[in-house]
Motif scaffolding. Structure first.
Motif, PDB file in Angstrom:
ATOM      1  N   SER A 201     -35.768  11.862 -37.938  1.00  0.00           N
ATOM      2  CA  SER A 201     -35.039  12.273 -39.227  1.00  0.00           C
ATOM      3  C   SER A 201     -36.169  13.039 -39.879  1.00  0.00           C
ATOM      4  N   GLN A 202     -37.377  12.691 -40.045  1.00  0.00           N
ATOM      5  CA  GLN A 202     -38.460  13.303 -40.949  1.00  0.00           C
ATOM      6  C   GLN A 202     -38.502  14.767 -40.323  1.00  0.00           C
ATOM      7  N   ILE A 203     -38.675  14.875 -39.102  1.00  0.00           N
ATOM      8  CA  ILE A 203     -38.934  16.108 -38.423  1.00  0.00           C
ATOM      9  C   ILE A 203     -37.728  17.011 -38.518  1.00  0.00           C
ATOM     10  N   GLY A 204     -36.489  16.383 -38.697  1.00  0.00           N
ATOM     11  CA  GLY A 204     -35.493  17.451 -38.844  1.00  0.00           C
ATOM     12  C   GLY A 204     -35.290  17.905 -40.307  1.00  0.00           C
ATOM     13  N   ASN A 205     -35.816  16.853 -41.321  1.00  0.00           N
ATOM     14  CA  ASN A 205     -35.886  17.677 -42.737  1.00  0.00           C
ATOM     15  C   ASN A 205     -36.866  18.845 -42.671  1.00  0.00           C
ATOM     16  N   VAL A 206     -38.341  18.623 -41.849  1.00  0.00           N
ATOM     17  CA  VAL A 206     -39.141  19.649 -41.862  1.00  0.00           C
ATOM     18  C   VAL A 206     -38.559  20.931 -41.413  1.00  0.00           C
ATOM     19  N   LEU A 207     -37.935  20.810 -40.326  1.00  0.00           N
ATOM     20  CA  LEU A 207     -37.416  21.929 -39.442  1.00  0.00           C
ATOM     21  C   LEU A 207     -36.128  22.714 -40.228  1.00  0.00           C
ATOM     22  N   LYS A 209     -36.457  23.248 -43.258  1.00  0.00           N
ATOM     23  CA  LYS A 209     -36.962  24.188 -44.269  1.00  0.00           C
ATOM     24  C   LYS A 209     -38.043  24.862 -43.767  1.00  0.00           C
ATOM     25  N   TYR A 210     -38.358  25.018 -42.307  1.00  0.00           N
ATOM     26  CA  TYR A 210     -39.372  25.703 -41.839  1.00  0.00           C
ATOM     27  C   TYR A 210     -39.452  27.015 -41.918  1.00  0.00           C
ATOM     28  N   ARG A 211     -40.255  27.769 -42.194  1.00  0.00           N
ATOM     29  CA  ARG A 211     -40.490  29.372 -42.166  1.00  0.00           C
ATOM     30  C   ARG A 211     -41.696  29.929 -41.370  1.00  0.00           C
ATOM     31  N   SER A 212     -42.725  29.362 -41.414  1.00  0.00           N
ATOM     32  CA  SER A 212     -43.894  29.738 -40.709  1.00  0.00           C
ATOM     33  C   SER A 212     -44.776  28.491 -40.616  1.00  0.00           C
ATOM     34  N   GLY A 213     -45.870  28.821 -39.783  1.00  0.00           N
ATOM     35  CA  GLY A 213     -47.075  27.837 -39.769  1.00  0.00           C
ATOM     36  C   GLY A 213     -46.939  26.616 -38.577  1.00  0.00           C
ATOM     37  N   PRO A 214     -47.808  25.756 -38.699  1.00  0.00           N
ATOM     38  CA  PRO A 214     -47.853  24.764 -37.627  1.00  0.00           C
ATOM     39  C   PRO A 214     -46.657  24.062 -37.783  1.00  0.00           C
ATOM     40  N   LEU A 215     -46.224  23.534 -36.609  1.00  0.00           N
ATOM     41  CA  LEU A 215     -45.094  22.556 -36.406  1.00  0.00           C
ATOM     42  C   LEU A 215     -45.497  21.063 -36.446  1.00  0.00           C
ATOM     43  N   PRO A 216     -44.710  20.102 -36.572  1.00  0.00           N
ATOM     44  CA  PRO A 216     -45.017  18.730 -36.588  1.00  0.00           C
ATOM     45  C   PRO A 216     -45.460  18.414 -34.940  1.00  0.00           C
ATOM     46  N   LYS A 217     -46.448  17.699 -34.862  1.00  0.00           N
ATOM     47  CA  LYS A 217     -46.869  17.326 -33.591  1.00  0.00           C
ATOM     48  C   LYS A 217     -45.898  16.534 -32.650  1.00  0.00           C
ATOM     49  N   MET A 218     -45.148  15.876 -33.274  1.00  0.00           N
ATOM     50  CA  MET A 218     -44.032  14.970 -32.539  1.00  0.00           C
ATOM     51  C   MET A 218     -42.969  15.862 -31.976  1.00  0.00           C
ATOM     52  N   PHE A 219     -42.850  16.942 -32.590  1.00  0.00           N
ATOM     53  CA  PHE A 219     -41.747  17.960 -32.100  1.00  0.00           C
ATOM     54  C   PHE A 219     -42.537  18.516 -30.831  1.00  0.00           C
ATOM     55  N   LYS A 220     -43.634  18.789 -30.830  1.00  0.00           N
ATOM     56  CA  LYS A 220     -44.204  19.161 -29.708  1.00  0.00           C
ATOM     57  C   LYS A 220     -44.314  18.465 -28.464  1.00  0.00           C
ATOM     58  N   VAL A 221     -44.129  17.086 -28.547  1.00  0.00           N
ATOM     59  CA  VAL A 221     -44.140  16.285 -27.563  1.00  0.00           C
ATOM     60  C   VAL A 221     -42.751  16.041 -26.960  1.00  0.00           C
ATOM     61  N   ILE A 222     -41.734  16.292 -27.731  1.00  0.00           N
ATOM     62  CA  ILE A 222     -40.360  15.766 -27.475  1.00  0.00           C
ATOM     63  C   ILE A 222     -39.790  16.437 -26.290  1.00  0.00           C
ATOM     64  N   PRO A 223     -40.406  17.521 -25.726  1.00  0.00           N
ATOM     65  CA  PRO A 223     -39.767  18.290 -24.411  1.00  0.00           C
ATOM     66  C   PRO A 223     -40.342  17.467 -23.224  1.00  0.00           C
ATOM     67  N   LYS A 224     -41.519  16.621 -23.359  1.00  0.00           N
ATOM     68  CA  LYS A 224     -42.213  15.847 -22.368  1.00  0.00           C
ATOM     69  C   LYS A 224     -41.429  14.669 -22.462  1.00  0.00           C
ATOM     70  N   MET A 225     -40.629  14.218 -23.102  1.00  0.00           N
ATOM     71  CA  MET A 225     -39.978  12.904 -23.136  1.00  0.00           C
ATOM     72  C   MET A 225     -38.989  12.782 -21.975  1.00  0.00           C
ATOM     73  N   ARG A 226     -38.523  11.609 -21.566  1.00  0.00           N
ATOM     74  CA  ARG A 226     -37.267  11.690 -20.728  1.00  0.00           C
ATOM     75  C   ARG A 226     -36.007  11.703 -21.145  1.00  0.00           C
ATOM     76  N   ASN A 227     -36.052  11.146 -22.451  1.00  0.00           N
ATOM     77  CA  ASN A 227     -34.824  11.274 -23.249  1.00  0.00           C
ATOM     78  C   ASN A 227     -34.903  12.361 -24.361  1.00  0.00           C
ATOM     79  N   TRP A 228     -35.471  13.473 -24.103  1.00  0.00           N
ATOM     80  CA  TRP A 228     -35.732  14.491 -25.035  1.00  0.00           C
ATOM     81  C   TRP A 228     -34.231  15.024 -25.778  1.00  0.00           C
TER      82      TRP A 228
END
Length: 454
Positions: A201-207, A209-228
């Protein structure tokens, strides 16, 4: 004479004065001396130092300026007695997404997988509206044609399914213990810990309002999860900003295989594109970038975006023009394009189908005979259809005949001639007939045109 004799006796060469004319000419000009000055060449780098009096004066001035700066700082920290002290107010900390944090090294390592997709392969035009408007002008549609297209739209079509709808159905089936048609490996929606749900939910709050710059690290790991899919659902993708959607497409295209990327395009990218076009009557630049990036997996793009858009029966002319401009401006492998043409030709007709078929025909692929036959049968189906066809249909037929007239058999050409007897256009039909009559047929080696009954 004695010196010359000594040189001759020593075995040395005696200089000859030469002719008199040369001696007079040489005496008019000054002769260069044998001394050569060796000058040290200065390099262009920053390793050179200023020496001498100038260097000493520069150092003296810099030391004086440094002392003045230090003296001013001391006056601010320790003011003289009797002078009122300014009240210190703490400034709020500014957070910049583009600024490197302490974990910049980890960010660089985590961004290595993002570099698998080269952004310079398919450059995105800066002015998307101009590209779309130019493409719309090429179609040359009138208002009457747009009204005709509405008759071919499916009025009983179901609304576009989103990721939230899919998980809502799964949760309902889980609660009612109806799991007959649900894969047990994908139903893991209730076993997440509260910490993971809070983090998503915190990642969704960041996304959002996202405009530019680095993304949360957890968001980059989500595609590697089985239940992505469930983790993406918890981030509430409907509220992502347009820039966050583009970054999400980049990450998922790089890390997911084609079947999983197809699901992400179908459940996240396609609904967002349609909602944006429906509300603003145009497409955001970042979403246009996301579609161009999705074409790096053409199979997933066609199965997750283009074919569902055509099969829905509710694809508007504006949506078809914008999505078609992405296809027209980018290179697509022939096998994926041929399979897509075959599927679109077998669908129920809508105005968007003619736009996409015309775009693929203009790419001038060397299509297999099976695809050419399917396109011929697509146009033959309208022989007994008494509805008025739009100009898009006639344009698609003309482009198809111009590109693949020599890949058609005599029977197929005769069938097309029968179709254009019932569905005519005051300028396009004559061009179609001329192309059919003045071209050879499939398997014909000579240059004699095939005679077709008019």
């Amino acid at each position: 004479m004695g010196k010359i004799k000594r040189l001759q006796n020593a075995g040395g060469k005696v200089p000859r004065p030469g002719p008199l004319a040369e001696q007079i000419e040489k005496s008019e000009y000054a002769q260069p001396s044998a001394r050569k000055k060796v000058r040290s060449q200065r390099s262009d780098g920053d390793d050179e130092f200023v020496e001498g009096q100038m260097g000493r004066s520069i150092l003296k001035q810099s030391q004086a300026q440094l002392q003045e700066v230090l003296f001013e700082d001391m006056e601010k920290d320790f003011p003289p007695l009797g002078q009122p002290v300014e009240k210190y107010e703490r400034q709020p900390q500014k957070v910049s997404l583009s600024r490197k944090s302490k974990d910049a090294i980890d960010d660089e390592e985590s961004s290595d997988d993002e570099k698998e997709v080269n952004e310079m392969d398919n450059p995105v035009p800066c002015n998307v509206d101009k590209v779309v408007n130019d493409f719309e002008k090429e179609l040359d549609l009138a208002e009457d044609d747009m009204k005709i297209l509405e008759h071919f739209m499916n009025k009983d079509a179901q609304p576009q399914r989103k990721l939230a709808d899919m998980f809502r159905d799964k949760i309902t089936e889980k609660q009612t213990d109806i799991q007959s048609q649900v894969n047990a490996s994908t139903v893991q929606t209730v076993n997440l810990s509260p910490e993971v749900q809070e983090m998503c939910s915190q990642i969704g709050n960041v996304l959002s309002k996202y405009r530019s710059g680095p993304l949360p690290k957890m968001f980059k790991v989500i595609p590697k999860m089985r239940n992505w899919e469930e983790l993406v659902y918890l981030t509430d993708p409907d509220k992502w900003s347009a820039a966050a959607v583009y970054q999400g497409v980049r990450i998922f295209v790089s890390n997911l295989k084609e079947p999983m990327a197809q699901r992400f395009f179908n459940l996240v990218l396609l609904p967002r594109i349609r909602d944006d076009i429906s509300y603003y009557k145009r497409l955001n630049f970042h979403l246009y970038q996301a579609m161009c990036k999705a074409l790096f997996k053409p199979g997933a793009f066609f199965k997750g975006v283009l074919l569902p858009l055509c099969m829905s029966g509710t694809c508007t002319l504006r949506e078809a023009i914008i999505v078609g401009s992405v296809i027209a401006k980018n290179h697509i492998p022939i096998l994926h394009s041929a399979a897509t043409i075959l599927k679109i030709a077998e669908m129920d007709y809508s105005g968007a189908n003619s736009i996409f078929l015309r775009i693929f025909f203009d790419k001038k692929y060397a299509l297999p005979y099976r695809v050419v036959d399917a396109c011929v049968y697509h146009f033959m189906r309208f022989q007994h259809d008494r509805r008025e066809l739009p100009v898009l249909w006639h344009q698609a037929l003309l482009v198809f005949v111009q590109r693949y007239k020599e890949d058609m058999s005599p029977d197929q050409k005769q069938a097309i001639m029968d179709v254009i007897k019932f569905h005519t256009h005051f300028t396009i039909t004559a061009e179609v007939r001329r192309e059919l009559l003045n071209s050879k047929c499939r398997g014909q080696d000579d240059d004699m045109p095939m005679m077709v009954d008019e």
